[in-house]
Write a protein that holds these residues in place. Structure first.
Motif, PDB file in Angstrom:
ATOM      1  N   LYS A  47      31.731  29.088  14.021  1.00 51.56           N
ATOM      2  CA  LYS A  47      30.510  28.290  14.170  1.00 51.56           C
ATOM      3  C   LYS A  47      29.230  29.111  14.050  1.00 51.56           C
ATOM      4  CE  LYS A  47      31.211  23.916  15.246  1.00 51.56           C
ATOM      5  NZ  LYS A  47      30.763  22.876  14.331  1.00 51.56           N
ATOM      6  N   LEU A  48      29.231  30.347  14.600  1.00 49.76           N
ATOM      7  CA  LEU A  48      27.965  31.041  14.794  1.00 49.76           C
ATOM      8  C   LEU A  48      27.795  32.387  14.093  1.00 49.76           C
ATOM      9  CD1 LEU A  48      27.639  30.386  18.635  1.00 49.76           C
ATOM     10  CD2 LEU A  48      26.557  29.107  16.785  1.00 49.76           C
ATOM     11  N   ALA A  49      28.847  33.019  13.670  1.00 50.38           N
ATOM     12  CA  ALA A  49      28.746  34.407  13.192  1.00 50.38           C
ATOM     13  C   ALA A  49      27.852  34.589  11.979  1.00 50.38           C
ATOM     14  CB  ALA A  49      30.135  34.972  12.910  1.00 50.38           C
ATOM     15  N   ALA A  50      27.849  33.663  11.062  1.00 54.51           N
ATOM     16  CA  ALA A  50      27.110  33.846   9.805  1.00 54.51           C
ATOM     17  C   ALA A  50      25.655  33.383   9.885  1.00 54.51           C
ATOM     18  CB  ALA A  50      27.823  33.106   8.672  1.00 54.51           C
ATOM     19  N   ARG A  51      25.213  32.965  11.043  1.00 51.62           N
ATOM     20  CA  ARG A  51      23.844  32.449  11.171  1.00 51.62           C
ATOM     21  C   ARG A  51      22.814  33.560  11.059  1.00 51.62           C
ATOM     22  NH1 ARG A  51      23.356  27.334  13.001  1.00 51.62           N
ATOM     23  NH2 ARG A  51      25.256  26.200  12.608  1.00 51.62           N
ATOM     24  N   GLU A  52      21.713  33.263  10.394  1.00 48.16           N
ATOM     25  CA  GLU A  52      20.635  34.240  10.225  1.00 48.16           C
ATOM     26  C   GLU A  52      19.652  34.217  11.382  1.00 48.16           C
ATOM     27  OE1 GLU A  52      18.838  33.561   6.441  1.00 48.16           O
ATOM     28  OE2 GLU A  52      20.622  34.194   5.351  1.00 48.16           O
ATOM     29  N   ARG A  53      19.694  33.159  12.174  1.00 47.03           N
ATOM     30  CA  ARG A  53      18.829  33.029  13.353  1.00 47.03           C
ATOM     31  C   ARG A  53      19.703  32.886  14.583  1.00 47.03           C
ATOM     32  NH1 ARG A  53      13.768  29.270  11.973  1.00 47.03           N
ATOM     33  NH2 ARG A  53      13.323  30.100   9.914  1.00 47.03           N
ATOM     34  N   GLU A  54      19.124  33.204  15.723  1.00 46.47           N
ATOM     35  CA  GLU A  54      19.882  33.042  16.956  1.00 46.47           C
ATOM     36  C   GLU A  54      20.041  31.554  17.255  1.00 46.47           C
ATOM     37  OE1 GLU A  54      19.349  34.490  21.482  1.00 46.47           O
ATOM     38  OE2 GLU A  54      19.420  36.090  19.980  1.00 46.47           O
ATOM     39  N   VAL A  55      21.268  31.167  17.570  1.00 46.75           N
ATOM     40  CA  VAL A  55      21.605  29.784  17.885  1.00 46.75           C
ATOM     41  C   VAL A  55      22.320  29.779  19.228  1.00 46.75           C
ATOM     42  CG1 VAL A  55      22.989  27.774  17.191  1.00 46.75           C
ATOM     43  CG2 VAL A  55      21.829  29.153  15.456  1.00 46.75           C
ATOM     44  N   PHE A  56      21.917  28.870  20.122  1.00 41.63           N
ATOM     45  CA  PHE A  56      22.565  28.726  21.421  1.00 41.63           C
ATOM     46  C   PHE A  56      23.264  27.373  21.450  1.00 41.63           C
ATOM     47  CE2 PHE A  56      22.974  27.283  25.723  1.00 41.63           C
ATOM     48  CZ  PHE A  56      23.355  28.400  26.418  1.00 41.63           C
ATOM     49  N   GLY A  57      24.501  27.394  21.852  1.00 43.81           N
ATOM     50  CA  GLY A  57      25.269  26.158  21.930  1.00 43.81           C
ATOM     51  C   GLY A  57      26.127  26.109  23.172  1.00 43.81           C
ATOM     52  N   VAL A  58      26.738  24.952  23.370  1.00 43.07           N
ATOM     53  CA  VAL A  58      27.601  24.767  24.521  1.00 43.07           C
ATOM     54  C   VAL A  58      28.869  24.041  24.077  1.00 43.07           C
ATOM     55  CG1 VAL A  58      26.398  22.657  25.249  1.00 43.07           C
ATOM     56  CG2 VAL A  58      27.692  23.954  26.918  1.00 43.07           C
TER      57      VAL A  58
END
Length: 154
Positions: A47-58
């Motif tokens: 879900k998150l590894a390839a993101r260029e910006r910081e993303v917070f999820g739950v």
């Protein structure tokens, strides 16, 4: 032409990982899979590894720690995202979750939790405790995944 390919490559990788996470998501709904910490880390990595910006999820779970839903709640810059406990609580209540796994990425690839990450986790744990929702872990995704639970930080 090679530069155009390089520009599109991160988007393609992100799309492939999102698709992999969607397939995994459809197979695990209501299953016991998310009681396995490695499965949780793998899902969050997709879900998150390839993101260029910081993303917070739950990651929202039922009382048996089975998967309900994953919500991306906040998106920030390359090294920070503003997270509001009120919005996290609203999301948890909307899905009637009994437990959560917090997650965010570090686009730098270095998954080491910062002091701010630890403080935020404590604030969210305290807020969710008021409504009887357990915070099982907080996973920081980078080139690897770091679990607060594994480190005794939760």
């Amino acid at each position: 032409m090679q530069n155009l390919h390089q520009i599109n490559e991160p988007v393609a990788i992100h799309q492939v990982l999102e698709q992999a996470a969607s397939i995994l998501e459809s197979r695990i709904r209501g299953s016991e899979m998310f009681t396995n910490p490695e499965a949780v880390k793998n899902f969050l990595r997709f879900k998150l590894a390839a993101r260029e910006r910081e993303v917070f999820g739950v990651l929202l779970l039922d009382s048996q720690h089975r998967y309900i839903h994953f919500s991306e709640l906040f998106q920030g810059t390359i090294d920070a995202a503003a997270v509001y406990p009120r919005e996290v609580v609203k999301e948890v209540l909307q899905f009637n979750a009994a437990a959560v796994v917090l997650a965010h990425n570090h686009p730098s690839g270095v998954a080491e939790p910062s002091r701010a990450d630890i403080q935020l986790t404590n604030r969210l744990r305290d807020a969710l405790e008021l409504i009887d929702v357990r915070v099982l872990d907080h996973i920081v995704v980078g080139d690897t995944c770091v679990s607060f639970a594994d480190r005794g930080l939760i």
